[in-house]
Write a protein that holds these residues in place. Structure first.
Motif, PDB file in Angstrom:
ATOM      1  N   TYR A   1       0.750  -1.194   0.009  1.00  0.00           N
ATOM      2  CA  TYR A   1      -0.025  -0.009  -0.033  1.00  0.00           C
ATOM      3  C   TYR A   1       0.791   1.240  -0.111  1.00  0.00           C
ATOM      4  CZ  TYR A   1      -3.373   3.503   1.451  1.00  0.00           C
ATOM      5  OH  TYR A   1      -4.331   4.436   1.482  1.00  0.00           O
ATOM      6  N   ILE A   2       0.726   2.032  -0.886  1.00  0.00           N
ATOM      7  CA  ILE A   2       1.369   3.746  -0.793  1.00  0.00           C
ATOM      8  C   ILE A   2      -0.008   4.554  -1.023  1.00  0.00           C
ATOM      9  CG2 ILE A   2       2.926   5.035  -2.060  1.00  0.00           C
ATOM     10  CD1 ILE A   2       4.084   2.527  -3.208  1.00  0.00           C
ATOM     11  N   ARG A   3      -0.104   5.356   0.070  1.00  0.00           N
ATOM     12  CA  ARG A   3      -1.309   6.276   0.032  1.00  0.00           C
ATOM     13  C   ARG A   3      -1.433   7.196  -1.010  1.00  0.00           C
ATOM     14  NH1 ARG A   3      -5.003   7.354   3.808  1.00  0.00           N
ATOM     15  NH2 ARG A   3      -3.767   6.016   5.182  1.00  0.00           N
ATOM     16  N   ALA A   4       0.025   7.829  -1.465  1.00  0.00           N
ATOM     17  CA  ALA A   4      -0.167   8.690  -2.459  1.00  0.00           C
ATOM     18  C   ALA A   4      -0.505   7.857  -4.143  1.00  0.00           C
ATOM     19  CB  ALA A   4       1.261   9.299  -2.602  1.00  0.00           C
ATOM     20  N   VAL A   5      -0.468   6.692  -3.936  1.00  0.00           N
ATOM     21  CA  VAL A   5      -0.727   6.137  -5.234  1.00  0.00           C
ATOM     22  C   VAL A   5      -2.003   5.601  -5.353  1.00  0.00           C
ATOM     23  CG1 VAL A   5      -0.320   4.199  -6.817  1.00  0.00           C
ATOM     24  CG2 VAL A   5       1.710   5.229  -5.476  1.00  0.00           C
ATOM     25  N   GLN A   6      -2.893   6.217  -6.165  1.00  0.00           N
ATOM     26  CA  GLN A   6      -4.586   6.059  -5.930  1.00  0.00           C
ATOM     27  C   GLN A   6      -4.599   5.797  -7.698  1.00  0.00           C
ATOM     28  OE1 GLN A   6      -6.238   6.052  -3.386  1.00  0.00           O
ATOM     29  NE2 GLN A   6      -5.269   7.484  -1.953  1.00  0.00           N
ATOM     30  N   PRO A   7      -4.653   4.395  -7.794  1.00  0.00           N
ATOM     31  CA  PRO A   7      -4.748   4.027  -9.182  1.00  0.00           C
ATOM     32  C   PRO A   7      -6.297   4.240  -9.760  1.00  0.00           C
ATOM     33  CG  PRO A   7      -3.876   2.157  -8.146  1.00  0.00           C
ATOM     34  CD  PRO A   7      -4.270   3.475  -6.914  1.00  0.00           C
ATOM     35  N   GLU A   8      -6.365   4.716 -10.835  1.00  0.00           N
ATOM     36  CA  GLU A   8      -7.743   5.100 -11.335  1.00  0.00           C
ATOM     37  C   GLU A   8      -8.623   3.773 -11.834  1.00  0.00           C
ATOM     38  OE1 GLU A   8      -7.605   8.643 -13.617  1.00  0.00           O
ATOM     39  OE2 GLU A   8      -6.706   9.535 -11.922  1.00  0.00           O
ATOM     40  N   ASN A   9      -7.874   3.013 -12.781  1.00  0.00           N
ATOM     41  CA  ASN A   9      -8.578   1.704 -13.368  1.00  0.00           C
ATOM     42  C   ASN A   9      -7.920   0.556 -13.197  1.00  0.00           C
ATOM     43  OD1 ASN A   9      -6.564   2.156 -15.402  1.00  0.00           O
ATOM     44  ND2 ASN A   9      -7.974   2.672 -17.046  1.00  0.00           N
ATOM     45  N   ILE A  10      -7.097   0.271 -12.414  1.00  0.00           N
ATOM     46  CA  ILE A  10      -6.260  -0.933 -12.198  1.00  0.00           C
ATOM     47  C   ILE A  10      -6.346  -1.101 -10.600  1.00  0.00           C
ATOM     48  CG2 ILE A  10      -4.859  -1.552 -14.085  1.00  0.00           C
ATOM     49  CD1 ILE A  10      -2.657  -0.144 -12.776  1.00  0.00           C
ATOM     50  N   SER A  11      -6.103  -2.332 -10.144  1.00  0.00           N
ATOM     51  CA  SER A  11      -5.893  -2.543  -8.734  1.00  0.00           C
ATOM     52  C   SER A  11      -4.674  -1.969  -8.303  1.00  0.00           C
ATOM     53  CB  SER A  11      -6.450  -3.867  -8.373  1.00  0.00           C
ATOM     54  OG  SER A  11      -5.596  -4.720  -8.948  1.00  0.00           O
ATOM     55  N   ARG A  12      -4.534  -1.900  -6.912  1.00  0.00           N
ATOM     56  CA  ARG A  12      -3.576  -1.400  -6.184  1.00  0.00           C
ATOM     57  C   ARG A  12      -2.280  -2.571  -6.551  1.00  0.00           C
ATOM     58  NH1 ARG A  12      -2.749   2.548  -2.961  1.00  0.00           N
ATOM     59  NH2 ARG A  12      -4.663   3.865  -2.465  1.00  0.00           N
ATOM     60  N   TYR A  13      -2.557  -3.717  -6.561  1.00  0.00           N
ATOM     61  CA  TYR A  13      -1.373  -4.717  -6.523  1.00  0.00           C
ATOM     62  C   TYR A  13      -0.975  -4.837  -7.865  1.00  0.00           C
ATOM     63  CZ  TYR A  13      -3.470  -8.729  -9.207  1.00  0.00           C
ATOM     64  OH  TYR A  13      -3.854  -9.576 -10.209  1.00  0.00           O
ATOM     65  N   ALA A  14      -1.732  -4.330  -8.775  1.00  0.00           N
ATOM     66  CA  ALA A  14      -1.083  -4.320 -10.363  1.00  0.00           C
ATOM     67  C   ALA A  14      -0.481  -3.190 -10.534  1.00  0.00           C
ATOM     68  CB  ALA A  14      -2.550  -4.478 -11.293  1.00  0.00           C
ATOM     69  N   ALA A  15      -0.613  -2.041  -9.950  1.00  0.00           N
ATOM     70  CA  ALA A  15      -0.118  -0.709 -10.060  1.00  0.00           C
ATOM     71  C   ALA A  15       1.328  -0.679  -9.768  1.00  0.00           C
ATOM     72  CB  ALA A  15      -0.861   0.360  -9.363  1.00  0.00           C
ATOM     73  N   VAL A  16       1.820  -1.794  -9.049  1.00  0.00           N
ATOM     74  CA  VAL A  16       3.358  -1.499  -8.443  1.00  0.00           C
ATOM     75  C   VAL A  16       3.902  -2.585  -9.172  1.00  0.00           C
ATOM     76  CG1 VAL A  16       2.517  -0.448  -6.338  1.00  0.00           C
ATOM     77  CG2 VAL A  16       2.743  -3.123  -6.378  1.00  0.00           C
ATOM     78  N   GLN A  17       5.309  -2.662  -9.054  1.00  0.00           N
ATOM     79  CA  GLN A  17       6.172  -3.408  -9.701  1.00  0.00           C
ATOM     80  C   GLN A  17       5.867  -5.024  -9.402  1.00  0.00           C
ATOM     81  OE1 GLN A  17       9.435  -2.674 -11.482  1.00  0.00           O
ATOM     82  NE2 GLN A  17       8.075  -1.027 -11.611  1.00  0.00           N
ATOM     83  N   ASP A  18       5.915  -5.706 -10.374  1.00  0.00           N
ATOM     84  CA  ASP A  18       5.429  -7.306 -10.301  1.00  0.00           C
ATOM     85  C   ASP A  18       6.135  -7.749  -8.966  1.00  0.00           C
ATOM     86  OD1 ASP A  18       5.012  -9.882 -10.497  1.00  0.00           O
ATOM     87  OD2 ASP A  18       5.533  -9.889 -12.594  1.00  0.00           O
ATOM     88  N   TYR A  19       5.194  -8.174  -7.948  1.00  0.00           N
ATOM     89  CA  TYR A  19       5.552  -8.923  -6.847  1.00  0.00           C
ATOM     90  C   TYR A  19       6.194 -10.233  -7.118  1.00  0.00           C
ATOM     91  CZ  TYR A  19       0.905 -11.514  -7.137  1.00  0.00           C
ATOM     92  OH  TYR A  19       0.011 -12.295  -7.854  1.00  0.00           O
ATOM     93  N   HIS A  20       5.896 -10.775  -8.050  1.00  0.00           N
ATOM     94  CA  HIS A  20       6.572 -12.154  -8.101  1.00  0.00           C
ATOM     95  C   HIS A  20       8.140 -11.860  -8.273  1.00  0.00           C
ATOM     96  CE1 HIS A  20       2.555 -12.633 -10.280  1.00  0.00           C
ATOM     97  NE2 HIS A  20       2.682 -13.936  -9.449  1.00  0.00           N
ATOM     98  N   LEU A  21       8.417 -10.827  -8.965  1.00  0.00           N
ATOM     99  CA  LEU A  21      10.052 -10.520  -9.132  1.00  0.00           C
ATOM    100  C   LEU A  21      10.359  -9.851  -7.934  1.00  0.00           C
ATOM    101  CD1 LEU A  21       9.611  -8.758 -12.737  1.00  0.00           C
ATOM    102  CD2 LEU A  21      10.114 -11.057 -12.222  1.00  0.00           C
TER     103      LEU A  21
END
Ligand code: B12
Length: 299
Positions: free
Chosen positions: A75-95
Motif C-alpha cells: 500500500y502507498i497512500r499517494a498512489v491512487q490508481p484509477e482503473n487498475i487495482s493497487r496490486y497491479a499498479a506496483v512493480q511485479d510482486y513475483h519479481l
C-alpha cells in the motif's frame, strides 16, 4: 543449529516487516477447509485442483521440515490508481518477492550450507495465505484475504520451504471485526458468510478472463477497473489507516492508470515489453482491451 530468531531478524533488517514460521507437515486442517470449499463452490481456473498437492509441502520438497513465511506490504497512500487495482499498479510482486527470498535463502545457507531453500510466491500448488495464517502473520477476513494487524490486507505472501526444522509460530488470536462491509460491497456478490467465495462472480477474476457469460458481463457493468479489483479491501475497516509499505521497490514507477489508445497501439510483443515489470503482463493485451470496450459501451 540455525535459530528462527536470527533469520527473522535478518529478514526484518531487509525491511520485511512480518516474518513467521510454520511446520511442513501434511495439513489436515487445510484439507477440511478445501473439502468444504469444493462442496460449495467450483474451483477457480487459476487454482491447483489436486488437493494433495495443496496440503503437502513435501510434494514440493520431499525433505521439507519448515516453511518461513513473509508478508510484503504494497500500500502507498499517494498512489491512487484509477482503473487498475493497487496490486497491479506496483512493480511485479513475483519479481520483487523472489529477490527478497533469494537474499534470505543466501543468509540461511551462509549459516547452514546444507540447507535447501525453495522460494514460493503465488505460482506454486501451496495455499499461500493459509501458510501465512499458520505462521501467525495475520487473520482471515470475510473477504477471504489475509489481514495483518498493522499493514492490513494490502500484503503479498512469499515463503521459503526449508529442509531444516525451525521453531514454529502459532496462528494469531486476533480476528476480523466481522462487519460484513466486504460482503455487502462486492460488485458481483462473490462473497458470502463463512468465508464463502464464488470465483465466477469476482470482478478481479472476470477482468483476467477472456471469455465471459452474459451474466458475468453484467457484473462488470460500471466497473471501471480493467485489471483486478480492490472493492472488498478498500471498504475493510482493517485497511483504513495502514502505513505505506517499507518495501522500496514498490515505489518505482507506480502506474496511475492504463490508457486504452496507448495499449491498442502496441503489438502483443510491445505490450509484454512495456509492462514486463508489472503483474498483469502475463495477461493478453486483448483481455485488457476487452475490459476497456465493455466499460466504454456502458458509459
Ligand atoms: C487463484 C487466485 C486468485 C483468484 C481466486 C481468489 C480466491 N479467493 O481463491 C482471483 C483471480 C479471483 C484472485 C483475486 C485476488 N487475489 Co489472488 N491468488 C490466487 C492464488 C494463485 C490461489 C488462490 C487459491 O488457491 N484459492 C483457493 C482457496 C483454497 O484458498 P484461499 O482463498 O487462499 O483461502 C481459503 C482457504 O485457505 C481457507 N482457509 C485455510 N486456512 C484457513 C484458516 C482460517 C482460520 C480460515 C477462516 C480459513 C482458512 O479459507 C479460505 C476461503 O475458503 C493465490 C496464490 C496461492 N498459491 O495461494 C493468490 C493470492 C490469494 N491472491 C492474492 C491477491 C493479492 C489477490 C487480490 C487482492 C488481487 C486483486 N486486487 O484483484 C484478489 C483478492 C480476491 C479475494 N477476495 O480473494 C494474494 C493474497 C494476499 C492476501 N493478503 O490475502 C495471494 C496469496 C498471492 C500472493 N502470494 O500474495 N486470486
Amino acid at each position: 543449529m540455525l535459530q528462527a530468531e536470527e533469520i527473522k531478524e535478518y529478514a526484518k533488517s531487509l525491511s520485511v516487516p512480518a516474518v513467521g514460521i510454520c511446520n511442513a507437515d501434511r495439513d489436515e486442517q487445510l484439507l477440511s477447509y478445501l473439502e468444504k470449499r469444493h462442496q460449495n463452490f467450483s474451483a477457480c481456473s487459476f487454482e491447483e485442483k489436486d488437493i494433495e498437492k495443496r496440503i503437502s509441502v513435501c510434494q514440493l520438497m520431499p525433505e521439507a521440515k519448515s516453511v518461513l513465511v513473509c508478508l510484503f506490504p504494497y500500500y502507498i497512500r499517494a498512489v491512487q490508481p484509477e482503473n487498475i487495482s493497487r496490486y497491479a499498479a506496483v512493480q511485479d510482486y513475483h519479481l520483487v518477492v523472489k529477490q527478497y527470498l533469494k537474499k534470505i535463502a543466501d543468509f540461511i545457507q551462509s549459516k547452514e550450507p546444507k540447507a535447501q531453500c525453495l522460494p514460493v510466491c503465488d505460482t506454486s500448488s501451496l495455499v499461500d495465505r493459509h501458510l501465512a495464517w499458520k505462521a501467525g502473520l495475520g487473520f482471515y477476513g470475510k473477504n477471504n484475504v489475509l489481514i495483518h494487524p498493522v499493514y492490513g490486507s494490502y500484503c503479498f505472501v512469499g515463503a521459503l520451504v526449508l529442509n531444516v526444522p525451525l521453531e514454529a509460530d502459532e496462528p494469531m488470536k486476533a480476528s476480523c471485526v466481522g462487519c460484513g462491509a466486504c460482503i455487502r460491497s462486492c460488485p458481483g456478490q462473490a462473497l458470502s458468510d463463512n468465508f464463502g467465495f464464488d470465483c465466477e462472480r469476482c470482478v478481479s477474476y472476470l477482468t483476467q478472463t477472456k471469455v465471459l457469460t452474459e451474466e458475468q458481463q453484467s457484473i462488470l457493468e460500471h466497473q471501471r477497473n480493467v485489471y483486478g479489483c480492490d472493492v472488498c479491501q478498500s471498504v475493510c475497516p482493517h485497511n483504513q489507516h495502514v502505513p505505506d509499505t517499507p518495501i522500496r521497490e514498490f515505489y518505482r514507477e507506480p502506474l496511475r492508470q492504463l490508457n486504452e489508445e496507448s495499449i491498442a497501439a502496441l503489438s502483443n510483443r510491445q505490450f509484454k515489453e512495456r509492462y514486463k515489470n508489472y503483474p498483469f503482463s502475463w495477461c493478453s493485451k486483448q483481455t485488457i482491451l476487452k475490459n476497456f470496450r465493455r466499460y466504454n459501451e456502458e458509459k
